[in-house]
Design a protein around this motif. Structure first.
Motif, short mmCIF file in Angstrom:
data_model
loop_
_atom_site.label_atom_id
_atom_site.label_comp_id
_atom_site.label_asym_id
_atom_site.label_seq_id
_atom_site.Cartn_x
_atom_site.Cartn_y
_atom_site.Cartn_z
N GLU A 155 1.05 -1.16 -0.52
CA GLU A 155 0.03 -0.23 -0.69
C GLU A 155 0.86 1.55 -0.40
O GLU A 155 0.75 2.29 -0.77
CB GLU A 155 -1.18 0.08 1.36
N THR A 156 2.26 1.27 0.15
CA THR A 156 2.77 2.19 0.62
C THR A 156 4.39 1.97 -0.22
O THR A 156 4.95 3.21 -0.10
CB THR A 156 3.38 2.95 2.06
N SER A 157 4.21 0.93 -0.96
CA SER A 157 5.35 0.96 -2.03
C SER A 157 5.41 1.49 -3.31
O SER A 157 4.54 2.44 -3.11
CB SER A 157 6.27 -0.50 -1.98
N ASN A 158 6.39 1.82 -3.62
CA ASN A 158 6.74 2.08 -5.18
C ASN A 158 6.18 1.64 -6.24
O ASN A 158 6.71 1.63 -7.59
CB ASN A 158 7.80 2.88 -5.05
N PHE A 159 5.92 0.25 -6.02
CA PHE A 159 5.95 -0.47 -6.66
C PHE A 159 4.57 -0.65 -7.43
O PHE A 159 3.85 0.42 -7.46
CB PHE A 159 5.58 -1.77 -6.46
N ASN A 160 4.59 0.06 -9.21
CA ASN A 160 4.21 0.09 -10.11
C ASN A 160 3.81 -1.01 -10.54
O ASN A 160 4.38 -1.83 -11.94
CB ASN A 160 4.84 1.22 -10.75
N GLY A 161 1.96 -1.47 -10.95
CA GLY A 161 2.17 -2.35 -11.84
C GLY A 161 0.90 -4.11 -10.91
O GLY A 161 0.11 -2.29 -9.90
N LYS A 162 0.32 -4.78 -11.08
CA LYS A 162 -0.26 -4.98 -10.75
C LYS A 162 -0.17 -6.44 -10.09
O LYS A 162 1.04 -7.53 -10.28
CB LYS A 162 -1.49 -5.48 -11.75
N VAL A 163 -1.32 -6.49 -8.45
CA VAL A 163 -0.23 -8.19 -8.43
C VAL A 163 -1.68 -8.35 -7.75
O VAL A 163 -3.65 -7.94 -7.67
CB VAL A 163 -0.24 -7.69 -6.48
N LYS A 164 -2.03 -9.56 -8.11
CA LYS A 164 -3.33 -10.72 -7.61
C LYS A 164 -2.82 -11.57 -6.65
O LYS A 164 -1.31 -12.19 -6.51
CB LYS A 164 -3.26 -12.08 -9.27
#
Length: 325
Positions: free
Chosen positions: A173-182
């Motif tokens: 929720e507070t990371s810099n990850f850009n993408g989608k997680v399932k």
């Protein structure tokens, strides 16, 4: 009036409970939360904080919260199809994803788009079921970082994996990850991977890679079922080795392993690995869980998501190599 030291401590403790926007003006502390559940969750975590934790680093307190989640999961009975553990996971995950459903087999399927979503689509997977019921009134024995049961199985296969996924849902929720997680929490894994096999293919169509947390021991990056079925290209497994090294996590190596839900995801054409979750002697009364090793899986996944762009580069390289065959 709050002193500067008090303000720093209060902010740290509130942020580690999940309240990320804290404003202190004079004697007033203003909290910015999305909903009432976040506030209740934060209050529950504040109640857990012990006096001796106050001067510790945030990482230490986060680790203690993770151990608390582990203990809760290890205390919930639930052979395949049991509702209690599924309900617990749903409650913990609901507010942290864009969409969540339970399919016709009882698997929990959820997904979340982070930032613009213009990055890899990553599947995180663990299974809910236990191989047998927990013994009534059993106790968890804690010998340092090694946990066991005073009677019957501990149940860390695969409640350890479930705890890791729930922790990642919070952190992303507070990371810099850009993408989608399932997220997929399967049922009936112990009965022949039946839950994973029943997942509708549409949910997997856009998945680039899968990470399963359901391997005994520490440091294993399982890339195949023995020598007969490969879960991924060697470059994908080596990516995890590099991330572990970058994070200062020693001992992580690619290795062949046994069957797991990983095989099902790989059969759908997804680059997949199965990571050690820290348990040993699963399905026996001698089962143990190294909770520190389990927490290190969270740290490894932190690194994986931090290097989302590098993962995309690895995937492009794999596709190029496969086309050249």
């Amino acid at each position: 009036m709050l002193t500067e030291e008090d303000a720093i401590t209060a902010t740290k403790l509130l942020q580690v409970t999940g309240i990320h926007r804290v404003i202190i003006r004079g004697r007033q502390i203003h909290l910015h939360v999305k909903n009432q559940k976040d506030l209740l969750d934060a209050a529950e975590k504040l109640h857990l904080i012990q006096r001796e934790w106050v001067n510790e680093e945030i990482e230490f307190i986060q680790r203690q919260f993770f151990y608390n989640t582990l203990e809760k999961l290890l205390s919930i009975n639930g052979r395949s199809g049991e509702e209690e553990v599924r309900q617990y996971v749903k409650e913990q995950l609901m507010e942290k994803v864009d969409h969540l459903t339970v399919d016709h087999s009882g698997n929990i399927l959820a997904q979340k788009t982070y930032r613009s979503g213009k990055g890899p689509t990553i599947l995180l997977s663990a299974h809910l079921d236990l191989v047998e019921e927990l013994e009534k009134d059993r106790e968890i024995i804690k010998d340092g970082t090694i946990w066991s049961s005073n009677k019957g199985i501990l149940g860390a296969d695969d409640r350890a994996g479930v705890a890791v996924l729930l922790e990642m849902a919070k952190r992303l929720e507070t990371s810099n990850f850009n993408g989608k997680v399932k997220y997929i929490f399967t049922v009936e894994e112990e009965m022949g991977l039946l839950g994973a096999k029943s997942v509708n293919e549409y949910f997997l169509w856009d998945v680039d890679v899968a990470i399963v947390i359901d391997r005994r021991g520490t440091g294993d990056i399982v890339v195949s079922a023995g020598s007969y079925f490969s879960f991924c290209h060697k470059n994908y497994g080596e990516f995890f080795e590099k991330v572990a090294k970058d994070k200062g996590l020693n001992g992580w190596k690619t290795t062949p392993g046994g069957s797991s839900d990983t095989k099902v995801w790989a059969e759908n054409g997804i680059q997949s690995v199965n990571l050690s979750a820290g348990y040993m002697n699963e399905h026996t009364e001698d089962e143990t869980l190294d909770v520190e090793a389990c927490y290190n899986v969270v740290k490894l996944l932190d690194g994986v998501f931090e290097q989302g762009r590098q993962m995309q580069q690895v995937l492009r390289r794999i596709k190029t190599l496969q086309k050249c065959r």
